[in-house]
Design a protein around this motif. Structure first.
Motif, mmCIF file in Angstrom:
data_model
loop_
_atom_site.group_PDB
_atom_site.id
_atom_site.type_symbol
_atom_site.label_atom_id
_atom_site.label_comp_id
_atom_site.label_asym_id
_atom_site.label_seq_id
_atom_site.Cartn_x
_atom_site.Cartn_y
_atom_site.Cartn_z
ATOM 1 N N CYS A 88 0.869 -1.178 0.000
ATOM 2 C CA CYS A 88 0.000 0.000 0.000
ATOM 3 C C CYS A 88 0.904 1.225 0.000
ATOM 4 N N PRO A 89 0.882 2.053 -1.044
ATOM 5 C CA PRO A 89 1.859 3.135 -1.177
ATOM 6 C C PRO A 89 1.661 4.253 -0.158
ATOM 7 N N SER A 90 2.761 4.893 0.175
ATOM 8 C CA SER A 90 2.711 6.075 1.034
ATOM 9 C C SER A 90 1.781 7.134 0.455
ATOM 10 N N ALA A 91 1.877 7.395 -0.837
ATOM 11 C CA ALA A 91 1.107 8.476 -1.447
ATOM 12 C C ALA A 91 -0.375 8.155 -1.588
ATOM 13 N N ASP A 92 -0.778 6.915 -1.315
ATOM 14 C CA ASP A 92 -2.201 6.563 -1.293
ATOM 15 C C ASP A 92 -2.836 6.892 0.053
#
Length: 281
Positions: free
Chosen positions: A121-125
């Motif tokens: 799960c990306p940081s920017a999400d």
């Protein structure tokens, strides 16, 4: 479609209940939200399931594999409310919510092997708040990922997903890795951290795209866009993620999972067999 993890099927219903009860900082609604399309491996929050252990958090849900020191998969819902102004926290750390006595993978376990601490799960999400962003830096959300894969191919795919949200969609995303052995900037490894963390041979992601709305499961149709991608975990990976599109069926077979299992079987079969041909930027 159920493959090698079908033996976990009997655990599935218990898994959601156990997760809601055992993770006191997470409401049941969070479990339902992230796993609306199904629990890909029938993961449960049980010590009897160390290679398929369900962790539920407000930001995502995942199946953790204690023997591999990384997740089998991570699932999350992404909409406009998740995208805010919170800064990247960069606070990589062990996940203390794992059962007592299990090895706690640390940030330094990745040092010296030539692999990035690759977010599932990306940081920017998760930029709605600092707490949401910080949650993505738990090591239970990481996989050893070749730098070119993580920083180019995967980063471009992640940004494309967020562009879909900014244009009025909401997404259900499942990401993971499988296999054994990848090539980073320091060469080929099958494991790192003294064998505590398995280096996968492939990284994969499935993205279900819906116009923002309600009753998400009921709004899925045979024309719903489903993007399935699998990339080799190597420094020679092509930066164009669109060239790695495949079917959900192919990922299921390779990873031993049952994705989109909450959908009616006929619709599931249709969506899982197709290969996306939509735009990539």
């Amino acid at each position: 479609m159920n493959y090698s993890l079908s033996r976990f099927g009997a655990w599935a219903a218990l898994g959601l209940l156990a997760a809601a009860c055992s993770q006191t900082d997470v409401a049941p609604a969070d479990v339902v939200n992230h796993l609306t399309l199904g629990n890909p491996s029938g993961a449960v929050a049980s010590l009897a399931s160390p290679t398929n252990y369900l962790l539920t958090k407000p930001q995502y849900s995942l199946s953790y594999n204690r023997n591999q020191g990384k997740p089998n998969w991570v699932a999350w819902h992404l909409d406009q409310a998740d995208l805010g102004g919170a800064a990247r926290q960069d606070d990589f750390r062990s996940d203390e919510s794992l059962p007592s006595g299990w090895y706690q993978v640390t940030s330094s376990d990745y040092s010296g092997y030539g692999f990035d601490r690759g977010h599932n799960c990306p940081s920017a999400d998760r930029t709605a708040s600092e707490a949401d962003n910080s949650a993505t830096f738990l090591m239970s959300n990481m996989m050893p990922q070749a730098p070119q894969n993580n920083q180019q191919t995967w980063a471009d795919l992640e940004e494309y997903c967020r562009s879909l949200v900014r244009s009025g969609n909401e997404l259900y995303i499942i990401c993971g890795s499988y296999g054994r052995g990848g090539t980073g900037s320091a060469g080929y490894y099958t494991t790192i951290a003294g064998g505590q963390v398995t280096v996968p041979s492939r990284c994969w992601k499935v993205v279900v795209v819906l116009p923002a709305g309600r009753d998400d499961l009921g709004r899925l149709t045979s024309s719903t866009r489903v993007i399935a991608v699998t990339t080799p975990n190597t420094i020679k990976v092509n930066p164009d993620w669109g060239g790695y599109r495949t079917s959900v069926d192919a990922i299921e077979k390779a990873a031993g999972l049952d994705l989109l299992s909450a959908l009616p079987l006929s619709l599931q079969n249709t969506l899982e067999a197709s290969i996306d041909k939509g735009p990539t930027n």
